[in-house]
Write a protein that holds these residues in place. Structure first.
Motif, PDB file in Angstrom:
ATOM      1  N   ILE A 143       8.767 -40.071  -9.856  1.00 10.41           N
ATOM      2  CA  ILE A 143       9.028 -38.767 -10.474  1.00 10.41           C
ATOM      3  C   ILE A 143       8.196 -38.657 -11.743  1.00 10.41           C
ATOM      4  O   ILE A 143       7.455 -37.692 -11.935  1.00 10.41           O
ATOM      5  N   SER A 144       8.318 -39.646 -12.598  1.00 11.04           N
ATOM      6  CA  SER A 144       7.611 -39.575 -13.874  1.00 11.04           C
ATOM      7  C   SER A 144       6.109 -39.649 -13.708  1.00 11.04           C
ATOM      8  O   SER A 144       5.365 -38.961 -14.387  1.00 11.04           O
ATOM      9  N   ALA A 150      11.562 -24.609 -21.043  1.00  7.96           N
ATOM     10  CA  ALA A 150      11.254 -24.783 -19.621  1.00  7.96           C
ATOM     11  C   ALA A 150      10.443 -26.057 -19.398  1.00  7.96           C
ATOM     12  O   ALA A 150      10.562 -26.701 -18.356  1.00  7.96           O
ATOM     13  N   GLY A 174      15.839 -29.170 -19.968  1.00  8.32           N
ATOM     14  CA  GLY A 174      15.669 -27.770 -20.382  1.00  8.32           C
ATOM     15  C   GLY A 174      16.826 -26.915 -19.907  1.00  8.32           C
ATOM     16  O   GLY A 174      17.400 -26.126 -20.654  1.00  8.32           O
ATOM     17  N   GLY A 187      11.679 -22.879 -10.567  1.00 10.41           N
ATOM     18  CA  GLY A 187      11.344 -23.886  -9.566  1.00 10.41           C
ATOM     19  C   GLY A 187      12.219 -25.122  -9.623  1.00 10.41           C
ATOM     20  O   GLY A 187      12.013 -26.074  -8.874  1.00 10.41           O
ATOM     21  N   LEU A 223      10.922 -28.793 -20.637  1.00 10.40           N
ATOM     22  CA  LEU A 223      11.803 -29.963 -20.594  1.00 10.40           C
ATOM     23  C   LEU A 223      12.374 -30.181 -19.201  1.00 10.40           C
ATOM     24  O   LEU A 223      13.100 -31.145 -18.948  1.00 10.40           O
ATOM     25  N   ASN A 224      12.078 -29.242 -18.308  1.00 12.12           N
ATOM     26  CA  ASN A 224      12.431 -29.429 -16.900  1.00 12.12           C
ATOM     27  C   ASN A 224      11.181 -29.884 -16.168  1.00 12.12           C
ATOM     28  O   ASN A 224      10.125 -29.286 -16.326  1.00 12.12           O
ATOM     29  N   ILE A 225      11.308 -30.927 -15.362  1.00 14.82           N
ATOM     30  CA  ILE A 225      10.124 -31.418 -14.675  1.00 14.82           C
ATOM     31  C   ILE A 225       9.540 -30.363 -13.734  1.00 14.82           C
ATOM     32  O   ILE A 225       8.364 -30.406 -13.377  1.00 14.82           O
ATOM     33  N   ALA A 226      10.369 -29.388 -13.387  1.00 12.80           N
ATOM     34  CA  ALA A 226       9.896 -28.346 -12.474  1.00 12.80           C
ATOM     35  C   ALA A 226       8.747 -27.542 -13.064  1.00 12.80           C
ATOM     36  O   ALA A 226       8.073 -26.816 -12.333  1.00 12.80           O
ATOM     37  N   CYS A 227       8.519 -27.678 -14.365  1.00 15.24           N
ATOM     38  CA  CYS A 227       7.413 -26.929 -14.973  1.00 15.24           C
ATOM     39  C   CYS A 227       6.073 -27.427 -14.434  1.00 15.24           C
ATOM     40  O   CYS A 227       5.073 -26.726 -14.497  1.00 15.24           O
ATOM     41  N   LYS A 228       6.102 -28.634 -13.897  1.00 17.24           N
ATOM     42  CA  LYS A 228       4.872 -29.124 -13.274  1.00 17.24           C
ATOM     43  C   LYS A 228       4.951 -28.829 -11.778  1.00 17.24           C
ATOM     44  O   LYS A 228       6.004 -28.514 -11.234  1.00 17.24           O
ATOM     45  N   ASP A 229       3.820 -29.004 -11.077  1.00 16.31           N
ATOM     46  CA  ASP A 229       3.820 -28.794  -9.632  1.00 16.31           C
ATOM     47  C   ASP A 229       4.373 -30.026  -8.955  1.00 16.31           C
ATOM     48  O   ASP A 229       3.635 -30.978  -8.726  1.00 16.31           O
ATOM     49  N   TYR A 230       5.672 -30.048  -8.691  1.00 12.83           N
ATOM     50  CA  TYR A 230       6.212 -31.275  -8.136  1.00 12.83           C
ATOM     51  C   TYR A 230       6.401 -31.164  -6.632  1.00 12.83           C
ATOM     52  O   TYR A 230       6.532 -30.079  -6.086  1.00 12.83           O
ATOM     53  N   ALA A 279       5.734 -29.152   2.901  1.00 19.66           N
ATOM     54  CA  ALA A 279       5.309 -30.553   2.783  1.00 19.66           C
ATOM     55  C   ALA A 279       4.011 -30.751   3.548  1.00 19.66           C
ATOM     56  O   ALA A 279       3.992 -30.706   4.772  1.00 19.66           O
ATOM     57  N   THR A 280       2.906 -30.974   2.839  1.00 17.89           N
ATOM     58  CA  THR A 280       1.647 -31.191   3.536  1.00 17.89           C
ATOM     59  C   THR A 280       1.555 -32.635   4.004  1.00 17.89           C
ATOM     60  O   THR A 280       2.221 -33.518   3.447  1.00 17.89           O
ATOM     61  N   ASP A 303      -0.433 -29.298   9.946  1.00 21.78           N
ATOM     62  CA  ASP A 303      -1.299 -30.472   9.812  1.00 21.78           C
ATOM     63  C   ASP A 303      -0.674 -31.740  10.372  1.00 21.78           C
ATOM     64  O   ASP A 303      -1.193 -32.842  10.150  1.00 21.78           O
ATOM     65  N   PHE A 341       9.697 -36.068  -5.778  1.00 18.40           N
ATOM     66  CA  PHE A 341      11.120 -36.356  -5.613  1.00 18.40           C
ATOM     67  C   PHE A 341      11.324 -36.889  -4.208  1.00 18.40           C
ATOM     68  O   PHE A 341      11.269 -36.140  -3.237  1.00 18.40           O
ATOM     69  N   GLN A 368       8.168 -21.207 -14.348  1.00 18.03           N
ATOM     70  CA  GLN A 368       8.248 -22.188 -13.279  1.00 18.03           C
ATOM     71  C   GLN A 368       9.270 -23.281 -13.572  1.00 18.03           C
ATOM     72  O   GLN A 368       9.976 -23.738 -12.682  1.00 18.03           O
ATOM     73  N   GLY A 369       9.341 -23.686 -14.821  1.00 21.90           N
ATOM     74  CA  GLY A 369      10.289 -24.737 -15.182  1.00 21.90           C
ATOM     75  C   GLY A 369      11.734 -24.366 -14.885  1.00 21.90           C
ATOM     76  O   GLY A 369      12.574 -25.235 -14.658  1.00 21.90           O
ATOM     77  N   PHE A 370      12.020 -23.067 -14.892  1.00 18.17           N
ATOM     78  CA  PHE A 370      13.379 -22.611 -14.575  1.00 18.17           C
ATOM     79  C   PHE A 370      13.514 -22.246 -13.108  1.00 18.17           C
ATOM     80  O   PHE A 370      14.391 -22.740 -12.405  1.00 18.17           O
ATOM     81  N   CYS A 385       8.660 -31.720  -3.557  1.00 14.14           N
ATOM     82  CA  CYS A 385      10.104 -31.772  -3.407  1.00 14.14           C
ATOM     83  C   CYS A 385      10.499 -32.268  -2.036  1.00 14.14           C
ATOM     84  O   CYS A 385      10.371 -31.541  -1.053  1.00 14.14           O
ATOM     85  N   PHE A 405      15.671 -35.095 -15.712  1.00 11.45           N
ATOM     86  CA  PHE A 405      14.526 -34.226 -15.474  1.00 11.45           C
ATOM     87  C   PHE A 405      14.885 -32.748 -15.564  1.00 11.45           C
ATOM     88  O   PHE A 405      14.081 -31.893 -15.198  1.00 11.45           O
ATOM     89  N   SER A 406      16.089 -32.484 -16.043  1.00  8.96           N
ATOM     90  CA  SER A 406      16.543 -31.087 -16.131  1.00  8.96           C
ATOM     91  C   SER A 406      17.036 -30.764 -17.533  1.00  8.96           C
ATOM     92  O   SER A 406      17.895 -29.911 -17.715  1.00  8.96           O
TER      93      SER A 406
END
Lengths: 511, 444
Positions: free
Chosen positions: B401-402, B59, A141, A129, B61-68, B431-432, A60, B407, A125-127, B70, A138-139
């Motif tokens: 981030i929040s 898990a 966990g 990803g 508690l790690n932001i990675a649990c959301k679709d972030y 990366a779109t 794109d 990121f 995913q939290g782990f 990167c 932000f880590s």
């Protein structure tokens, strides 16, 4: 191309390998049977120009040309359809024997069942990803998991502090050696030697060499364990310490360990414990309380993480308070409810891994500990030791048992009784494959000639152990009635014995 | 407990055979004074369902649990992982098997790793690749030890300061106990290793350089080779982004003697930095100096092709204290993952996706420069680049981030104290344009 078993020896008196599936002559159930397998060529031989198995993302943005001088030819990787790839690796997997296939009693490897819920946890995913540079905030966990797992392992082993950084047992040994080395450096006098028992795993002297230490071998006594006298004779103020495996690789508990530790400590040395055999003593002995200063664990052994065909594992290291300052960085600390990485540790041996260790493996071990709980871990060791002693009692007399005494979680036989018939441990091990069992560890430890080291682990049931025992007995019968099949074995596997000499003489390491 | 099959009946029958009155009796061979004074203090067991809840909470508690989104690299990269990869690698015959010491029942692992070794040599343009190591940093440290071991005169290696900072730390850990030394080569204004400083060094056992380097810049490997040849020293390269070699000239084509690399980009999830995949490749000449496992081809007694672990005489279980290294295991399952990934992406896929990495990074760099970020280096780069950020960026970045789970680059100051307000950005094929435009909008 399909292949089917055509290698069964018609002269075998144990006809049931083909005729009565699963049932041997004496009527016991035999897991190994014939089956259709598939040949698979090497993957590049399936390649056809123009195929591509990956979904190409939609571009794109504008194409941007890099300086032509920097661009190379595309690497000559195969071109396949998605089904080509799937079928290839599914077929390859079917040539393998895993714990999920059958009993895998490899001594000193602790091939226990790998719980599937651990995979679910590691895949969250939290782990999976998480980016290692996301920042502590932000880590939380991940940091909390690392911190808590350290606490659990310290508690289980009776030590003051733990690092989860080392990527494997050997890596943990290196960490331990580096800490011992740094300890002596800090004391102002570096030493040049390490005492290593004759029963030690090869990684022990290799790790010592990496720190410039000379390995001084000490022989175990007639009972198969180390005698304090032998240590006292060679321990001096130029010896950095001793590396001890307890229980040792003969499956015996080193009951003189405290005396030996005292001898070493008295001359200013340290005691390194190889904790590969921790599965035998959880809840019974805490290595940190019997004179060991630094101990490594194998999460892929005692703590159920999968062996993966050779890795990845993890080799955490536990230390007494005096060695804590030397632990590798970064470390995790807890401030109120918050977890942080710190690297400002002036006496650290340094960094051992790019990031924080094999985090994905740590998640699995953590899940295992929570699933087992305190009583569960105690039961693990009791039942592991029960299983090994059961096999020992049932097979002794059929196979030679060099040390006829209570064993821990593994027992060592050898081929002394079969040698007069020109049958070796190797022959019997290969024949076990036809019976549907992975063989035990063979030819280790070196102190037993023709060693056959059986570690059933606690996750095998009595019925499976009985099948294994019956299989070994049947094979021992074959020694007299059909030795030829033992020399030919394995006959039911995809390939027969391979020419390892030729492989080493004319190495062909790529296609 | 569901992993422990023994019933009370089983236990009684078995104790009758072993001659023990109780399970505790099995430990009579251990002197009482050596037994633990207190039990372990571990929580009670959790059911599978409680474990799920506990781990989900942890898990989260790690932001990675959301679709972030990167936009950071630094040795760990966000790439698309096709569905067939986790599907195939979770086959228990791959996952629950041990090291292939009984090759007759391990041909799956052995052929897979042989294919891995081969495809890695193709990717890197080298003769031999091992069955893998823990990560790039430890593989590179092993390469440094090979160089020092081979040198008759020197205990010193020259290491580019633009090699990943954590890798340089690992090398230091490995070389310190035996008093080996490393000299760091500084960077030029162009964000490349200063070869003029390297020219002036004598008595070095090896030259180590990473390309693309930590800043994402592509080093002039040709010059390094010339210098290494002139100084009769080993030329060792490394990399953290394996996909770069889907596009760039391979290290082998520049005459590298040893290449150490990170294979995480080959189908392995980031997983908070581990387990990754250490790659190690060399010329044929150095084959017997390589540490770690090697799979070789051979024949069985029926003349059928088969595979075995070979050249074990280098390894610890044979040579013990004389082994070239202490390595026992490799990162087997991750090597298998990389093999499946390389077969999946293939020759055309890796070229196109590597090219897209470049396209995306160029787009992002241009877009950020347009809104006031300052270009620092003019050198060709691959999927990572350095920019000097405008005032107030740090706060905006934290809020991003929040608020939006983005990121935006990584602060370089902790790694290079002179580089205040310098950030390392990364854009891969994931990366779109939409995400990059959003990032640019938010930090403008």
């Amino acid at each position: 191309m399909m292949t089917q078993d055509s290698n069964a020896d018609p002269s075998s008196t144990d006809k049931p390998i083909l005729s009565t599936p699963g049932l041997s002559k004496s009527g016991f159930r035999k897991p190994g049977t014939k089956g259709l397998k598939f040949n698979e060529p090497l993957i590049w031989n399936k390649s056809r120009k123009g195929r591509c198995a990956i979904s190409i993302p939609r571009l794109d943005v504008q194409r941007s040309e890099l300086d032509k001088d920097l661009i190379g030819e595309p690497p000559d990787l195969p071109e396949l359809s998605e089904l080509d790839v799937v079928r290839h690796f599914v077929r390859l997997s079917q040539w393998n024997f895993g714990i999920d296939s059958g009993m895998y009693p490899l001594g000193s490897c602790t091939m226990k069942y790998n719980p599937k819920t651990n995979e679910v946890q590691a895949a969250r995913q939290g782990f999976s990803g998480a980016h290692p540079f996301s920042g502590d905030k932000f880590s939380q966990g991940a940091l909390k998991l690392i911190y808590t797992l350290e606490q659990y392992l310290a508690n289980i082993t009776g030590f003051h502090a733990v690092t989860l950084q080392p990527a494997a047992g050997a890596h943990g040994e290196l960490a331990g050696m580096l800490m011992i080395h740094k300890y002596h450096e800090k004391k102002g006098k570096q030493r040049s030697k390490i005492i290593i028992p004759d029963t030690a795993h090869g990684t022990n002297p290799a790790s010592a060499s990496l720190c410039g230490y000379e390995s001084i071998k000490v022989n175990s006594g007639p009972k198969g364990i180390l005698e304090p006298k032998a240590i006292a004779e060679i321990m001096d103020e130029d010896t950095a310490g001793i590396m001890i495996t307890n229980p040792n690789t003969l499956g015996l508990f080193e009951s003189n360990i405290q005396k030996i530790a005292d001898i070493v400590h008295q001359k200013g040395g340290l005691v390194y414990g190889d904790g590969a055999n921790m599965n035998a003593i959880m809840g019974v002995v805490k290595p940190g309380q019997i004179g060991i200063d630094v101990l490594h664990l194998n999460l892929h052994k005692t703590f159920s993480t999968p062996h993966g065909g050779g890795g990845p594992g993890a080799g955490p290291v536990a230390v007494v308070k005096a060695l804590e300052p030397f632990l590798p960085i970064p470390r995790v600390i807890k401030k109120l409810d918050n977890y942080e990485f710190i690297s400002d540790c002036p006496d650290t041996i340094g960094r051992l891994q790019t990031f924080y260790g094999h985090f994905g493996i740590l998640v699995r071990a953590y899940s295992y500990i929570l699933s087992m709980g305190q009583k569960g871990l105690e039961d693990v060791s009791k039942l592991a030791v029960l299983n090994a002693n059961y096999i020992k009692e049932k097979l002794k007399g059929h196979l030679n048992l060099p040390y006829d005494q209570p064993c821990m979680h593994e027992c060592v036989f050898n081929d002394k009784l079969q040698r007069p018939y020109n049958i070796t441990t190797m022959d019997m091990a290969k024949r076990l494959l036809d019976y549907g069992f992975h063989p035990p560890t063979v030819y280790f430890p070196l102190v037993v000639d023709g060693a056959f080291m059986v570690e059933p682990t606690e996750t095998e049931s009595k019925e499976t152990l009985d099948e294994f025992i019956d299989a070994v007995k049947a094979i021992i019968e074959e020694v007299k009635t059909n030795p030829d099949i033992l020399h030919k074995a394995p006959v039911l596997t995809k390939v027969t014995r391979l020419d390892e000499v030729a492989a080493a003489r004319k190495p062909c390491l790529r296609g | 407990m569901r992993y422990l099959p023994h019933t009370q009946e089983d236990i009684e029958e078995m104790l009758a055979v072993t001659g023990n009155k109780s399970l505790d009796d099995l430990f009579n061979c251990i002197p009482d004074k050596l037994k633990a004074k207190q039990p372990m203090d571990i929580p009670d067991s959790l059911s599978e369902w409680e474990l799920n809840a506990h781990m989900e909470e942890l898990a989260s508690l790690n932001i990675a649990c959301k679709d972030y989104k990167c936009f950071i690299g630094g040795g760990s990269y966000d790439h698309y992982i096709p569905a067939i990869i986790p599907y195939l690698i979770s086959r228990s015959e791959f996952m629950t098997a041990y090291t292939p010491y009984q090759p007759e029942v391990s041909q799956g692992t052995l052929q897979g790793i042989y294919e891995f070794q081969t495809m890695i040599t193709q990717l890197l343009g080298m003769d031999i690749a091992t069955a893998s190591h823990y990560d790039c940093g430890t593989a590179l440290a092993e390469a440094a030890l090979i160089a020092i071991g081979k040198s008759r005169k020197s205990n010193k290696i020259a290491v580019s300061s633009l090699i990943h900072p954590n890798h340089r730390q690992i090398i230091r850990t490995y070389i310190s106990p035996r008093g080996y030394e490393m000299v760091e080569i500084p960077a030029t204004k162009e964000g490349l290793t200063d070869t003029s400083v390297l020219e002036k060094l004598d008595d070095i056992a090896g030259v180590l350089v990473q390309s693309p380097n930590f800043f994402g810049n592509i080093e002039d490997l040709k010059s390094f080779k010339t210098i290494a040849v002139n100084k009769k020293t080993l030329f060792i390269t490394s990399f953290t982004e394996a996909l770069a070699y889907g596009l760039l000239k391979s290290p082998g084509s520049y005459g590298a003697d040893i290449v150490a690399g990170e294979g995480q980009s080959l189908g392995i999830s980031k997983s908070f930095g581990g387990p990754g995949l250490g790659l190690l490749a060399s010329t044929k000449k150095l084959m017997r100096n390589l540490p770690g496992r090697l799979v070789g081809k051979t024949k069985d007694r029926n003349g059928e092709d088969g595979f075995v672990l070979t050249l074990a005489t280098r390894e610890q279980h044979i040579r013990r204290e004389k082994a070239s290294s202490n390595i026992c295991s490799n990162n087997g399952l991750n090597a298998m993952t990389a093999a499946i990934f390389l077969a999946t992406i293939g020759k055309t896929g890796i070229r196109e996706i590597a090219q897209q990495n470049h396209d995306k990074a160029v787009y992002l760099k241009k877009a950020l420069i347009k809104i006031g970020f300052k270009e620092i280096y003019n050198s060709p780069f691959f999927n990572e680049f350095v920019l000097k950020v405008p005032k107030g960026f740090k706060d905006k970045r934290d809020a991003l981030i929040s608020k939006s789970c983005i990121f935006a680059g990584m602060d370089l100051e902790p790694f290079y104290p002179d580089m205040k307000d310098h950030y390392l950005f990364c854009a891969t094929e994931t990366a779109t344009k939409k995400d990059m435009d959003q990032l640019v909008k938010e930090v403008a």
